[in-house]
Design a protein around this motif. Sequence first.
Motif, mmCIF file in Angstrom:
data_model
loop_
_atom_site.group_PDB
_atom_site.id
_atom_site.type_symbol
_atom_site.label_atom_id
_atom_site.label_comp_id
_atom_site.label_asym_id
_atom_site.label_seq_id
_atom_site.Cartn_x
_atom_site.Cartn_y
_atom_site.Cartn_z
ATOM 1 N N ALA A 201 -58.455 -58.942 28.681
ATOM 2 C CA ALA A 201 -58.673 -58.192 27.437
ATOM 3 C C ALA A 201 -57.346 -57.769 26.808
ATOM 4 O O ALA A 201 -57.181 -57.825 25.582
ATOM 5 C CB ALA A 201 -59.541 -56.969 27.712
ATOM 6 N N ILE A 202 -56.412 -57.336 27.638
ATOM 7 C CA ILE A 202 -55.096 -56.957 27.118
ATOM 8 C C ILE A 202 -54.378 -58.185 26.586
ATOM 9 O O ILE A 202 -53.741 -58.146 25.526
ATOM 10 C CB ILE A 202 -54.273 -56.248 28.212
ATOM 11 C CG1 ILE A 202 -54.928 -54.908 28.561
ATOM 12 C CG2 ILE A 202 -52.827 -56.041 27.754
ATOM 13 C CD1 ILE A 202 -54.243 -54.159 29.688
ATOM 14 N N ASN A 203 -54.492 -59.293 27.290
ATOM 15 C CA ASN A 203 -53.852 -60.529 26.823
ATOM 16 C C ASN A 203 -54.366 -60.939 25.448
ATOM 17 O O ASN A 203 -53.588 -61.319 24.563
ATOM 18 C CB ASN A 203 -54.087 -61.658 27.827
ATOM 19 C CG ASN A 203 -53.277 -61.489 29.102
ATOM 20 O OD1 ASN A 203 -52.264 -60.803 29.111
ATOM 21 N ND2 ASN A 203 -53.728 -62.100 30.176
ATOM 22 N N ARG A 204 -55.681 -60.844 25.243
ATOM 23 C CA ARG A 204 -56.250 -61.223 23.939
ATOM 24 C C ARG A 204 -55.691 -60.331 22.833
ATOM 25 O O ARG A 204 -55.339 -60.803 21.747
ATOM 26 C CB ARG A 204 -57.779 -61.121 23.976
ATOM 27 C CG ARG A 204 -58.475 -62.225 24.748
ATOM 28 C CD ARG A 204 -59.966 -62.278 24.387
ATOM 29 N NE ARG A 204 -60.640 -61.012 24.613
ATOM 30 C CZ ARG A 204 -61.256 -60.686 25.751
ATOM 31 N NH1 ARG A 204 -61.271 -61.546 26.764
ATOM 32 N NH2 ARG A 204 -61.874 -59.519 25.871
ATOM 33 N N ALA A 205 -55.627 -59.033 23.102
ATOM 34 C CA ALA A 205 -55.144 -58.098 22.081
ATOM 35 C C ALA A 205 -53.670 -58.328 21.766
ATOM 36 O O ALA A 205 -53.250 -58.263 20.603
ATOM 37 C CB ALA A 205 -55.366 -56.660 22.555
#
Length: 358
Positions: A201-205
């Motif tokens: 999720a952090i990678n996507r953001a």
Amino acid sequence: MRIIVSGGGTGGHIYPALALIATLQKRHPDLQVQYVGTENGLEADLVPRAGVPFKSIQIAGLKRSLSLENIKTAYWFLKAVRSLKKDMAAFKPDVVIGTGGFVSGPVVYTAQQLGIPTILHEQNSIPGLTNKFLSKKADRVALSFKGSETHFPGADVRLIGNPRGSEVSQTKVDVASVREQYRLDERPIVLIYGGSRGAEAINRAVIEAIPALDALPINVLYVTGKVHYDSVSRQAPSADNVHIHPYVYDMPSLLACTSLVISRAGASTISELTALGLPSVLIPSPYVTADHQTKNASALVESGAALLVKEEALTGEELVKAIRQALGRKDEMASASRALGFPDASDALANLVEEVIR
């Protein structure tokens, strides 16, 4: 002195164990250590890198729902106990220390069956099943967060903090060398990472945020986690001030040069942040036991040391907004963070080890 240490799965269980071992090695040059972990866990990489003898066992965590996998886990547990009894009879440890993760279950349990003193270190504000079960017969239970003692009725508990914080606070750093290693210029360093395994999720953001981050007067050092690195590298837009890495082994040195951290809210991360007085934007994992990362983060958020972004609300836009806000308040946030640290946790845990074997 002879000790067996076990903890695994994530850096949050492994780094405190390694910090304790390093402290005891300074106090006792003749210290003999055996670290027990799993073959496929992160500990199989980190522990040998630290020069600590490592032995692996096969074990898995219990599923919280009815599952046939639990039958296999029970078999592995009993098999591990049989093997560990032989190992402990040969090694003759003075004490066995468990720092969490399912691998520490059979190790500490076996020691308790053999009458060997045991110590548990609980990093999180809300303990996992393994430590709650083992605490009933443990000689000491060391805690990182005030209030966690309510989860260990009848146990001899001590509030000491997290040894990982002591380790990072004592690290001596050549800032110029660190900047050169990661090809960072003189602008402030913003470190983004999703824990030892990374966080999708952090990678996507971050991928979404990179064009806006490129416009800020900062260096962004973005750690994806090894399993996510190839995918992120393919998707991430090019930006001169965003530097992407799969993993950082010497996190204490990097943190000592960092102005702002964006991360999960694991216990070791919280300990590192407060030991160094770092401001942060915390994105708790919603997938952990009893949502304990949100509880971990609460002291920092309530004191003004951190901003909180829920994963369900995390977008590139929200991430950039939080970074801008934190950079604007970084001095006051840093002061609040520093006030929450436990600088002597490694020594305190080492004192407990010496106490139980006197």
